[in-house]
Design a protein around this motif. Structure first.
Motif, PDB file in Angstrom:
ATOM      1  N   SER A   1       0.850  -1.186   0.000  1.00 39.53           N
ATOM      2  CA  SER A   1       0.000   0.000   0.000  1.00 39.53           C
ATOM      3  C   SER A   1       0.881   1.229   0.000  1.00 39.53           C
ATOM      4  CB  SER A   1      -0.917   0.011   1.231  1.00 39.53           C
ATOM      5  OG  SER A   1      -0.149   0.124   2.422  1.00 39.53           O
ATOM      6  N   THR A   2       0.258   2.400   0.055  1.00 30.24           N
ATOM      7  CA  THR A   2       1.033   3.638   0.131  1.00 30.24           C
ATOM      8  C   THR A   2       1.887   3.674   1.388  1.00 30.24           C
ATOM      9  OG1 THR A   2      -0.720   4.800  -1.061  1.00 30.24           O
ATOM     10  CG2 THR A   2       0.872   6.155   0.101  1.00 30.24           C
ATOM     11  N   SER A   3       1.340   3.195   2.489  1.00 30.39           N
ATOM     12  CA  SER A   3       2.073   3.252   3.756  1.00 30.39           C
ATOM     13  C   SER A   3       3.271   2.317   3.777  1.00 30.39           C
ATOM     14  CB  SER A   3       1.138   2.912   4.920  1.00 30.39           C
ATOM     15  OG  SER A   3       0.593   1.615   4.760  1.00 30.39           O
ATOM     16  N   THR A   4       3.204   1.195   3.046  1.00 30.52           N
ATOM     17  CA  THR A   4       4.329   0.263   3.033  1.00 30.52           C
ATOM     18  C   THR A   4       5.333   0.572   1.937  1.00 30.52           C
ATOM     19  OG1 THR A   4       3.227  -1.290   1.532  1.00 30.52           O
ATOM     20  CG2 THR A   4       2.815  -1.548   3.890  1.00 30.52           C
TER      21      THR A   4
ATOM     22  N   THR B   1       7.771  -1.697   8.413  1.00 33.71           N
ATOM     23  CA  THR B   1       6.823  -0.827   7.706  1.00 33.71           C
ATOM     24  C   THR B   1       6.679  -1.188   6.232  1.00 33.71           C
ATOM     25  OG1 THR B   1       8.570   0.790   7.190  1.00 33.71           O
ATOM     26  CG2 THR B   1       7.346   1.095   9.244  1.00 33.71           C
TER      27      THR B   1
ATOM     28  N   ASN C   1      -4.654   6.425   1.397  1.00 34.05           N
ATOM     29  CA  ASN C   1      -3.818   5.234   1.487  1.00 34.05           C
ATOM     30  C   ASN C   1      -4.226   4.258   0.394  1.00 34.05           C
ATOM     31  OD1 ASN C   1      -1.961   3.333   2.411  1.00 34.05           O
ATOM     32  ND2 ASN C   1      -3.432   2.413   3.825  1.00 34.05           N
TER      33      ASN C   1
ATOM     34  N   GLU D   1      -4.289   1.003  -1.515  1.00 32.53           N
ATOM     35  CA  GLU D   1      -4.010  -0.382  -1.158  1.00 32.53           C
ATOM     36  C   GLU D   1      -3.791  -1.194  -2.435  1.00 32.53           C
ATOM     37  OE1 GLU D   1      -6.385  -1.674   2.516  1.00 32.53           O
ATOM     38  OE2 GLU D   1      -7.681  -0.176   1.558  1.00 32.53           O
TER      39      GLU D   1
END
Length: 433
Positions: free
Chosen positions: A39-42, A177, A392, A394
Motif C-alpha cells: 500500500s502507500t504506507s508500506t 513498515t 492510502n 491499497e
C-alpha cells in the motif's frame, strides 16, 4: 535449430517482447501483488523498522509482552556522549562538562530523576524549572519514532534498550513498515460487506448491459439487412458513432442531456416537472443511463459484426425460404438466427469480459454514485488501488479484486463455450467427415 527457424524467431521477437511486457508481465505482477499487503504506507520497494507511540496499543495483540511495551513507553534517560552533545549545543560546553563529571554514563528511570541530576550543577546551574525540563528531554533515550534502515539495526536498538529476548522477534515483525506476503486480501474480500455489494452491482451491470448490447445490436443488424445497401450503410454509420467517439466527449454529451439544466430538464419544465440531475438523482436513474451509455457503445460493435455475418449467408437460402412461403420473421427465425450462433457466442463472450473489466464510462458518468450504488467490481479495484479519498492506496487489495475478475472471466468463458457447443461449431462439416 535451422536458419529459417532462427530467422522466424528474429522477426517475431518484437511481437514476443511486446506480449511479455504488456500482457504477461502485468498479469504476473497482478497475481504477485494480490498476495501482498502492499500500500502507500508500506511503499513498493521495501520498508524500514519503526515503532511510534500509536503502535504501542496494538503490540500486545501481536505477542509483545506488557513489560516490553512498558519499557518502550517509559523511555529512560541517560547521560551519554550523544545526549551530552545535544545538551552542550543547547546550554553550553561548560555545563555539559560539569554534568559529565558528575553523572557521566548514569541512567535515570524518569524525567524527575533527570531534573534532580541537572539541579546538582553548581558552577553554571539551571535555575529555571522550564530550562531544566527542556534540558531533561535532551537526555531521553527512546526508539519511538526513530527509523532503522535494516533489521539488524533495529534488533541492536531494542537489545540496548533492554527488551526481553522473548519479545524481540514479535516486536521486530510489528515494527516493519514494508510489505509482506499474505492471504489477508482474500479474507477481506470474503468478509467485507462492501464486497458483496460490488459483486451484486457487477451482476446487475453485466446482465442488463449485455442483454442490451447483444439484443439491440442483433436488432439493428437484422433491421438494416433488408434495407437497400446505401440506406443500410447510412444507418450503420450513425449507430457506430458511439464506438468511435472519445469516451470523455461521449459521456459529456450524456451529462448535457441529463444534468439539471440539460436537455431533458428543459423539455420537461413546461409540464411542471422540477429540474433534477437525471443521471444521479436515484440509483434507478443512474443504472438506467449507465446501461444506455455502455449499451449504445456495445450495440454498435455487435451491429457491425452481426451485419457482416448476415451478409455471409448465401442468398440462395433466403430465396428458397421465400419459395416455400416463409415471411420475414420466419426467415429470421429459421434461416438467419440458426447460422448466427458463432457471431453471437463471440459477441457475448467478448462483451461479458469487456464489461467485467471496464469501468471508464461509469467512472466518467457517476464515479460509482450516488452513494456507491453503481460501484462495480472493476471500479472498486481502481478506487482501492489507485484513487481513493482516504489517501492510502491499497495496491495489494486492489490487485486481489482484479485477480478475482480474471478467475470469474475464465469460468464464464468456459461456460459460454459449453453452452454454445463450441466443439460443434469448430468441427469439420459433415460432408467432409
Amino acid at each position: 535449430m535451422t536458419r529459417q527457424t532462427l530467422l522466424g524467431l528474429g522477426f517475431l521477437s518484437p511481437a514476443l517482447l511486446a506480449v511479455m511486457m504488456f500482457f504477461l508481465l502485468p498479469v504476473v505482477l497482478t497475481v504477485v501483488f494480490a498476495f501482498t499487503n502492499m500500500s502507500t504506507s508500506t511503499g513498493i520497494l521495501g520498508g524500514e523498522y519503526q515503532i511510534s507511540e500509536s503502535d504501542l496499543r496494538r503490540l500486545p495483540a501481536v505477542g509483545v509482552g506488557e513489560d516490553a511495551v512498558a519499557l518502550l513507553a517509559g523511555a529512560g534517560y541517560a547521560v551519554q556522549p550523544e545526549t551530552l552533545a545535544l545538551f552542550a549545543a543547547e546550554f553550553g560546553e561548560d555545563r555539559a562538562a560539569e554534568l559529565d563529571k558528575l553523572h557521566g554514563g548514569a541512567k535515570f528511570d524518569d524525567q524527575r530523576a533527570m531534573e534532580r541530576a541537572l539541579k546538582e550543577l553548581r558552577r553554571n546551574p539551571l535555575r529555571k524549572v522550564r530550562d531544566r525540563k527542556t534540558a531533561a528531554d535532551l537526555f531521553r533515550v527512546s526508539i519511538l519514532g526513530q527509523r532503522f534502515a535494516t533489521r539488524d539495526d533495529f534488533a541492536l536498538a531494542i537489545t540496548d534498550l533492554g527488551v526481553p529476548e522473548r519479545d524481540r522477534l514479535a516486536l521486530t515483525e510489528a515494527a516493519y513498515t514494508g510489505w509482506t506476503f499474505t492471504t489477508q486480501n482474500f479474507e477481506l474480500l470474503w468478509e467485507l460487506p462492501a464486497t458483496w455489494r460490488y459483486a451484486l452491482n457487477s451482476v446487475i451491470y453485466v446482465v442488463l448491459t449485455l442483454g442490451f448490447n447483444v439484443g439491440f445490436g442483433l436488432f439493428l443488424a437484422l433491421s438494416t439487412f433488408y434495407l437497400p445497401s446505401r440506406t443500410a450503410q447510412t444507418f450503420r454509420a450513425i449507430w457506430f458513432l458511439p464506438r468511435i467517439l472519445p469516451p470523455v466527449l461521449y459521456v459529456l454529451m450524456w451529462q448535457w442531456l441529463t444534468w439539471d439544466q440539460g436537455f431533458i430538464s428543459a423539455m420537461l419544465r413546461p409540464f411542471g416537472i422540477e429540474p433534477i440531475n437525471w443521471m444521479r438523482h436515484t440509483a434507478t436513474h443512474a443504472w438506467t443511463f449507465i446501461v444506455l451509455i455502455n449499451g449504445c457503445v456495445g450495440a454498435s460493435l455487435g451491429m457491425i459484426l452481426f451485419s457482416s455475418s448476415l451478409r455471409a449467408i448465401p442468398e440462395t437460402q433466403l430465396f428458397a425460404a421465400q419459395v416455400d412461403g416463409a415471411n420475414r420473421w420466419q426467415q429470421v427465425r429459421h434461416v438467419l438466427l440458426p447460422q448466427m450462433r458463432w457471431p453471437i457466442l463471440f459477441i457475448t463472450s467478448y462483451q461479458t469480459l469487456s464489461l467485467l473489466t471496464s469501468f471508464e464510462y461509469i467512472l466518467l458518468a457517476t464515479d460509482g454514485g450516488p452513494g456507491r450504488q453503481t460501484e462495480v467490481w472493476a471500479l472498486a479495484a481502481y478506487h482501492t488501488a489507485l484513487s481513493n479519498y482516504g489517501g492510502n492506496l491499497e495496491y495489494g487489495l486492489g490487485a486481489a479484486y482484479a485477480l478475482a475478475l480474471v478467475i470469474i472471466g475464465i469460468l464464464l468463458s468456459a461456460l459460454y463455450l459449453r453452452f454454445f457447443k463450441f466443439s460443434e461449431l469448430v468441427a469439420k462439416p459433415r460432408i467432409e467427415q
